[in-house]
Design a protein around this motif. Structure first.
Motif, PDB file in Angstrom:
ATOM      1  N   ARG A 185       0.832  -1.203   0.000  1.00  0.00           N
ATOM      2  CA  ARG A 185       0.000   0.000   0.000  1.00  0.00           C
ATOM      3  C   ARG A 185       0.871   1.259   0.000  1.00  0.00           C
ATOM      4  N   TYR A 186       0.441   2.272  -0.753  1.00  0.00           N
ATOM      5  CA  TYR A 186       1.142   3.554  -0.690  1.00  0.00           C
ATOM      6  C   TYR A 186       0.627   4.339   0.501  1.00  0.00           C
ATOM      7  N   HIS A 187       1.548   4.760   1.346  1.00  0.00           N
ATOM      8  CA  HIS A 187       1.196   5.605   2.486  1.00  0.00           C
ATOM      9  C   HIS A 187       1.742   7.006   2.238  1.00  0.00           C
ATOM     10  N   ALA A 188       0.849   7.971   2.135  1.00  0.00           N
ATOM     11  CA  ALA A 188       1.346   9.339   2.143  1.00  0.00           C
ATOM     12  C   ALA A 188       2.105   9.547   3.449  1.00  0.00           C
ATOM     13  N   PRO A 189       3.258  10.192   3.414  1.00  0.00           N
ATOM     14  CA  PRO A 189       4.063  10.326   4.636  1.00  0.00           C
ATOM     15  C   PRO A 189       3.344  11.135   5.709  1.00  0.00           C
ATOM     16  N   VAL A 190       3.575  10.730   6.944  1.00  0.00           N
ATOM     17  CA  VAL A 190       3.090  11.513   8.082  1.00  0.00           C
ATOM     18  C   VAL A 190       4.078  12.660   8.268  1.00  0.00           C
ATOM     19  N   MET A 191       3.671  13.850   7.934  1.00  0.00           N
ATOM     20  CA  MET A 191       4.603  14.980   7.887  1.00  0.00           C
ATOM     21  C   MET A 191       4.647  15.725   9.219  1.00  0.00           C
ATOM     22  N   ASP A 192       5.852  15.985   9.676  1.00  0.00           N
ATOM     23  CA  ASP A 192       6.030  16.759  10.907  1.00  0.00           C
ATOM     24  C   ASP A 192       5.381  18.125  10.753  1.00  0.00           C
ATOM     25  N   GLY A 193       4.579  18.478  11.728  1.00  0.00           N
ATOM     26  CA  GLY A 193       3.949  19.785  11.710  1.00  0.00           C
ATOM     27  C   GLY A 193       2.672  19.853  10.894  1.00  0.00           C
ATOM     28  N   SER A 194       2.313  18.751  10.244  1.00  0.00           N
ATOM     29  CA  SER A 194       1.069  18.745   9.474  1.00  0.00           C
ATOM     30  C   SER A 194      -0.124  18.849  10.421  1.00  0.00           C
ATOM     31  N   PRO A 195      -1.188  19.534  10.013  1.00  0.00           N
ATOM     32  CA  PRO A 195      -2.392  19.564  10.852  1.00  0.00           C
ATOM     33  C   PRO A 195      -3.015  18.184  11.018  1.00  0.00           C
ATOM     34  N   TYR A 196      -2.639  17.226  10.152  1.00  0.00           N
ATOM     35  CA  TYR A 196      -3.172  15.862  10.227  1.00  0.00           C
ATOM     36  C   TYR A 196      -2.217  14.892  10.926  1.00  0.00           C
ATOM     37  N   GLU A 197      -1.074  15.375  11.383  1.00  0.00           N
ATOM     38  CA  GLU A 197       0.000  14.486  11.834  1.00  0.00           C
ATOM     39  C   GLU A 197      -0.468  13.445  12.851  1.00  0.00           C
TER      40      GLU A 197
END
Length: 269
Positions: A185-197
């Motif tokens: 599965r492709y996982h969009a990266p969990v980005m530091d500082g993202s409002p969705y983190e």
């Protein structure tokens, strides 16, 4: 009576391998596909043909090879697919295009390649492997839900277009099963500082738990076999745990906002 000839896309592992192995045990002649069968040395459950659903030329070649060897093609199982997770806002557009190429456009290409042979035979069955997730928009799986939902809807239209040719098209929608889909599965990266983190990471962990605790793929294989045996199978055929199937009933009868609340509670959002 000659063996019925089956073509399964994505047959090298997971649900496709389980379906192909089971149908082989039931005296079907099964051909599976993989993008590169050479990567599966020692695979002997059934014959694997090279096919990439994103490359129409490989589809045409694989279908022609089956027909050349067997003189017919009775059943197509559109199983090849890919998972994708991520916030709608943050998922790279090239990955959105990729999941639709594989989960939606790919099956259509394969169907278009087999229809002339099935029409000439005066009979044939196509089973599209969709997903229970395709009946609803799931948080952080929206693009996957959309791609599988689109395939389910196109099936409804296509059934009516080909009914006079003796060809039946149906959907089989699995819930969570213990396969290697999470690994691919492709996982969009969990980005530091993202409002969705934080919320996205929590959802990812929960999704992986569901797959790890999923049912035995043999249940899907048995459902495929049951569909094949029916002269006029249902349009939509969910398979999975009781609550997964029951969720489809709830979506039909509950007001939208109440159903949304159930999903939010389920995903702990």
């Amino acid at each position: 009576m000659d063996k019925k000839v089956v073509l399964i896309t994505g047959g090298s592992s997971g649900l496709g391998k389980a379906i192909g192995t089971y149908l082989t045990s039931k005296n079907f002649k099964v051909y599976g596909t993989a993008r590169n069968p050479k990567n599966y040395q020692g695979f002997d459950a059934f014959e694997l043909l090279p096919l990439d659903v994103k490359i129409p030329e490989t589809i045409t070649k694989a279908v022609a090879e089956v027909i050349s060897k067997e003189g017919r093609l009775d059943i197509l199982i559109n199983n090849a697919g890919v998972g994708i997770t991520g916030p709608i806002e943050e998922t790279p557009h090239e990955e959105i295009l990729n999941v639709f190429d594989i989960n939606f456009h790919g099956p259509i290409h394969v169907i278009k390649a087999v229809l002339p042979q099935m029409r000439e035979q005066g009979e044939g069955k196509v089973i599209n492997i969709t997903s229970i997730a395709g009946y609803m928009g799931l948080p952080f799986r929206g693009y996957y839900s959309a791609s599988k939902g689109a395939l389910g809807v196109i099936t409804e239209a296509l059934r009516m277009e080909v009914k006079d040719f003796g060809i039946s098209i149906t959907n089989l929608a699995p819930g969570d099963f213990a396969t290697n889909i999470a690994a691919g599965r492709y996982h969009a990266p969990v980005m530091d500082g993202s409002p969705y983190e934080a919320v996205y990471q929590k959802s990812l962990d929960l999704m992986n738990e569901h797959v790890d605790a999923g049912g035995d793929p043999i249940q899907v294989a048995e459902k495929v076999y049951a569909i094949i045996q029916k002269q006029n199978p249902k349009i939509h055929n969910p398979v999975g745990e009781f609550m997964q199937k029951f969720s489809l009933f709830l979506k039909k009868v509950l007001p939208d906002k109440i159903y949304e609340r159930l999903l939010l509670n389920h995903y702990k959002l």
